[in-house]
Write a protein that holds these residues in place. Structure first.
Motif, PDB file in Angstrom:
ATOM      1  N   HIS A  15      14.448 -87.984 -29.301  1.00 27.93           N
ATOM      2  CA  HIS A  15      14.817 -89.072 -28.379  1.00 27.93           C
ATOM      3  C   HIS A  15      13.542 -89.478 -27.655  1.00 27.93           C
ATOM      4  O   HIS A  15      12.575 -88.710 -27.608  1.00 27.93           O
ATOM      5  CB  HIS A  15      15.898 -88.607 -27.389  1.00 27.93           C
ATOM      6  N   GLY A  16      13.501 -90.679 -27.139  1.00 28.99           N
ATOM      7  CA  GLY A  16      12.275 -91.131 -26.477  1.00 28.99           C
ATOM      8  C   GLY A  16      11.161 -91.233 -27.502  1.00 28.99           C
ATOM      9  O   GLY A  16      11.317 -91.871 -28.536  1.00 28.99           O
TER      10      GLY A  16
ATOM     11  N   ASN B 136      10.847 -97.789 -34.614  1.00 26.83           N
ATOM     12  CA  ASN B 136      12.099 -97.280 -34.060  1.00 26.83           C
ATOM     13  C   ASN B 136      12.762 -96.428 -35.141  1.00 26.83           C
ATOM     14  O   ASN B 136      12.253 -96.322 -36.266  1.00 26.83           O
ATOM     15  CB  ASN B 136      13.005 -98.415 -33.555  1.00 26.83           C
TER      16      ASN B 136
ATOM     17  N   PRO C 169      23.312 -93.119 -32.028  1.00 26.35           N
ATOM     18  CA  PRO C 169      23.169 -93.952 -30.829  1.00 26.35           C
ATOM     19  C   PRO C 169      22.402 -93.209 -29.729  1.00 26.35           C
ATOM     20  O   PRO C 169      22.406 -91.979 -29.680  1.00 26.35           O
ATOM     21  CB  PRO C 169      24.621 -94.213 -30.391  1.00 26.35           C
ATOM     22  N   ASP C 170      21.748 -93.969 -28.861  1.00 35.99           N
ATOM     23  CA  ASP C 170      21.041 -93.364 -27.727  1.00 35.99           C
ATOM     24  C   ASP C 170      22.010 -92.516 -26.913  1.00 35.99           C
ATOM     25  O   ASP C 170      23.137 -92.932 -26.647  1.00 35.99           O
ATOM     26  CB  ASP C 170      20.437 -94.459 -26.833  1.00 35.99           C
ATOM     27  N   GLY C 171      21.557 -91.334 -26.543  1.00 32.92           N
ATOM     28  CA  GLY C 171      22.396 -90.441 -25.735  1.00 32.92           C
ATOM     29  C   GLY C 171      23.253 -89.498 -26.558  1.00 32.92           C
ATOM     30  O   GLY C 171      23.883 -88.589 -26.017  1.00 32.92           O
TER      31      GLY C 171
ATOM     32  N   ARG D 170      12.666 -87.076 -20.861  1.00 31.20           N
ATOM     33  CA  ARG D 170      12.740 -88.423 -21.422  1.00 31.20           C
ATOM     34  C   ARG D 170      12.253 -88.553 -22.856  1.00 31.20           C
ATOM     35  O   ARG D 170      12.375 -89.622 -23.457  1.00 31.20           O
ATOM     36  CB  ARG D 170      11.912 -89.398 -20.560  1.00 31.20           C
TER      37      ARG D 170
ATOM     38  N   ILE E 264      22.164 -87.582 -29.192  1.00 33.13           N
ATOM     39  CA  ILE E 264      21.365 -86.676 -30.021  1.00 33.13           C
ATOM     40  C   ILE E 264      21.834 -85.216 -29.932  1.00 33.13           C
ATOM     41  O   ILE E 264      21.889 -84.509 -30.940  1.00 33.13           O
ATOM     42  CB  ILE E 264      19.851 -86.792 -29.681  1.00 33.13           C
TER      43      ILE E 264
ATOM     44  N   GLU F  75      17.463 -90.749 -32.170  1.00 35.98           N
ATOM     45  CA  GLU F  75      18.214 -91.796 -31.479  1.00 35.98           C
ATOM     46  C   GLU F  75      17.641 -93.155 -31.854  1.00 35.98           C
ATOM     47  O   GLU F  75      16.431 -93.290 -32.055  1.00 35.98           O
ATOM     48  CB  GLU F  75      18.142 -91.587 -29.964  1.00 35.98           C
ATOM     49  N   GLU F  76      18.516 -94.180 -31.910  1.00 44.87           N
ATOM     50  CA  GLU F  76      18.094 -95.466 -32.499  1.00 44.87           C
ATOM     51  C   GLU F  76      16.897 -96.107 -31.800  1.00 44.87           C
ATOM     52  O   GLU F  76      16.055 -96.730 -32.439  1.00 44.87           O
ATOM     53  CB  GLU F  76      19.271 -96.441 -32.588  1.00 44.87           C
ATOM     54  N   ASN F  77      16.770 -95.944 -30.490  1.00 47.81           N
ATOM     55  CA  ASN F  77      15.656 -96.574 -29.782  1.00 47.81           C
ATOM     56  C   ASN F  77      14.485 -95.632 -29.525  1.00 47.81           C
ATOM     57  O   ASN F  77      13.624 -95.927 -28.699  1.00 47.81           O
ATOM     58  CB  ASN F  77      16.140 -97.195 -28.464  1.00 47.81           C
ATOM     59  N   SER F  78      14.453 -94.504 -30.247  1.00 46.89           N
ATOM     60  CA  SER F  78      13.292 -93.618 -30.102  1.00 46.89           C
ATOM     61  C   SER F  78      12.083 -94.299 -30.745  1.00 46.89           C
ATOM     62  O   SER F  78      12.221 -95.213 -31.561  1.00 46.89           O
ATOM     63  CB  SER F  78      13.565 -92.253 -30.738  1.00 46.89           C
TER      64      SER F  78
END
Length: 259
Positions: A104-105, A168, A183-185, A58, A187, A124-127
């Motif tokens: 990520h994460g 972020n 985008p998330d996913g 994660r 990477i 990733e954008e929401n990391s």
């Protein structure tokens, strides 16, 4: 060969995976030593030209393993740990490969320091990225001071170290701390594309430029690592650090007294 990381080579490309997914790839003393060993081995590997660093599960890395810091059965020896942290950072900076950190994460604390030591950072954008040592009364290590200064200069580095701000990917990119946001996913795909782009370029010339730029800074990096080690050992003895650790474990807001 390694128990907390994986290092795989495919021709001129190598992948190093942080592999403690149940602990969000938090770095215990074993992982710190294994990362230092792996980077030192790669320093003499002239066949590999690109290295991707990634995290299993994660997160990229939640930083130093705080639970291990307070474990009465197997406490981490801070002096010994700092030797491996310094080895890790110096070998990473001296690598004769283009290094790509894929986030990520979370990438926090020492995990973030290591990412900042890479040539290219993709996130990733929401990391969530944070130089959050201040939350437990410590100073950045793993050459966090050096890598931050190289990327964003001293005034900005101080603000980020002192605030422990959690960013972020877009916010980190605006500050110059991330090079590419995906985008998330996405990477894995983005890192692969970037690696192939480098491998199909005149990469020997690129690596020669990296060597010229980095070589000038080695003495400064060594000095920063020496000072970080000394300060970290000192900070581990402070009341504020003990309060920060206790508050973290007890999931409450710490009450610092500047001691």
């Amino acid at each position: 060969m390694y128990s907390t990381i994986e290092l795989k080579t495919e021709g001129r490309l190598a992948r190093l995976t942080l592999n403690r997914p149940t602990a969000m790839n938090a770095m215990d003393d074993v992982m710190m030593k294994e990362l230092a060993d792996a980077f030192e081995a790669l320093k003499s590997d002239n066949d590999v030209q690109v290295l991707i660093i990634q995290g299993e599960g994660r997160a990229f890395s939640a930083g130093g393993d705080i639970k291990k810091m307070v474990d009465p059965d197997s406490p981490m020896d801070i002096g010994k740990v700092m030797v491996d942290v310094s080895r890790l950072a110096k070998a990473l900076y001296e690598l004769p490969q283009i290094t790509i950190a894929t986030i990520h994460g979370a990438a926090a604390g020492l995990g973030f320091s290591m990412a900042l030591g890479c040539d290219v950072i993709v996130a990733e954008e929401n990391s969530k990225l944070a130089m959050n040592f201040i939350g437990i009364g410590l100073v950045p290590d793993g050459a966090g001071h050096f890598f931050l200064k190289e990327r964003i200069g001293i005034p900005q580095a101080k603000q980020l170290i002192w605030s422990g701000e959690v960013m972020n990917a877009e916010a980190a990119k605006d500050k110059g701390l991330v090079d590419q946001v995906v985008p998330d996913g996405a990477i894995g795909q983005a890192a692969e594309a970037l690696a192939q782009k480098f491998l199909s370029a005149p990469i020997a010339a690129m690596l020669a430029s990296k060597k010229i730029l980095h070589e000038q800074k080695i003495a400064e990096l060594e000095n920063v690592l020496r000072m970080e080690s000394e300060m970290q050992v000192a900070m581990r003895q402070t009341e504020d650090h003990l309060e920060g650790i206790k508050a973290f474990v007890e999931k409450r807001k710490p009450e610092f007294k500047g001691k």
